[in-house]
Design a protein around this motif. Structure first.
Motif: not given
Length: 284
Positions: A81-91
């Motif tokens: 879920f950290g990987g999902i959050l990282l992608s979301l922040i970049i987006d």
């Protein structure tokens, strides 16, 4: 770690990154109505990435973490879920008007309004007709290239580390991301080509946007790899699985629906999962 593994991992990352060039070339010769194959291809790509994330990469990370930590499964899920959050922040950091993954009117359907020269009147268009001038188009193309480069950086990391751990993982992910990068190349080159009528410039910007993926792999190799042991590699894989699931759900499937007719994207997704399942079974 053998040098051949590193070279192959870089090659796969470069292949995926520079597939934006295919999108650039398609922009010069293809209309949106002829891009139905992209719907199937993007659906196929998302099927591959979702299947391999949930069925192979995340379970592999969980097993590996359980060997090194008593709460290994919980840690792996937190990293996922950290990987999902990282992608979301970049987006979220990328402005909506230049984010290639935000819905907008397709530029190929807009009427191009050239900037008026000295003593020239602005060209007249009928009320309600979509108009966009060349300066706006050029800005859109350049900032879209920057936005795509930011998105592609963690994708390069994902391909590189997956390839080091398991070459079949790396090949599958590289092909999936390469398909996903084709419409990104279109998003860069289409406005630039219409704004400048310069194929060379549109081609170069599309290529540069894809360069972020091998750059992400290179930085990961030089900075992170020396410190990565088995536990850190398991953490990286859980992050990669989260990143790929986010890419599939937030980027690939919505983009596939843009070109979709008769459930092309759904058929692609199912076939992508099936091909991935069969290939992993045969390689096991």
């Amino acid at each position: 770690m053998e040098l051949n593994q590193v070279i192959v991992a870089f090659a796969l990352t470069a292949f995926a990154g520079f597939s934006t060039i295919i999108g650039a070339i398609m922009a010069f010769f293809t209309k949106k109505d002829d891009l139905r194959i992209l719907s199937f291809g993007l659906g196929f790509s998302s099927g591959v990435m979702i299947y391999i994330s949930f069925m192979e990469i995340l379970p592999h990370s969980i097993v590996s973490m359980q060997e090194h930590h008593k709460n290994g499964e919980l840690l792996a899920l937190a990293c996922f879920f950290g990987g999902i959050l990282l992608s979301l922040i970049i987006d979220r950091l990328i402005p909506k008007d230049v984010n290639p993954h935000e819905p907008r009117n397709d530029l190929s359907e807009l009427k191009i309004c050239p900037l008026p020269k000295n003593n020239e009147k602005t060209p007249h268009f009928h009320p309600g007709e979509p108009i966009i001038n060349t300066r706006t188009l050029k800005r859109t193309g350049i900032f879209t290239a920057i936005a795509i480069a930011i998105h592609n950086f963690p994708e390069g990391f994902a391909i590189f580390y997956a390839s080091l751990e398991n070459i079949s993982f790396g090949i599958a992910i590289a092909i999936a991301i390469a398909i996903h990068n084709i419409p990104e190349g279109l998003a860069v080159s289409l406005p630039l080509y219409h704004a400048t009528n310069d194929k060379k410039k549109a081609f170069i910007y599309s290529a540069l946007s894809g360069f972020a993926e091998p750059l992400g792999a290179l930085i990961g190799y030089l900075i992170l790899l020396p410190f990565i042991g088995e536990l850190a590699l398991a953490v990286s894989f859980a992050l990669v699985a989260g990143i790929m699931v986010f890419i599939s759900l937030d980027e690939l499937l919505p983009a596939a629906k843009t070109y979709d007719k008769a459930h092309d994207s759904l058929y692609g997704l199912i076939i992508g999962m099936g091909v991935m399942a069969l290939s992993l079974y045969l390689l096991d």
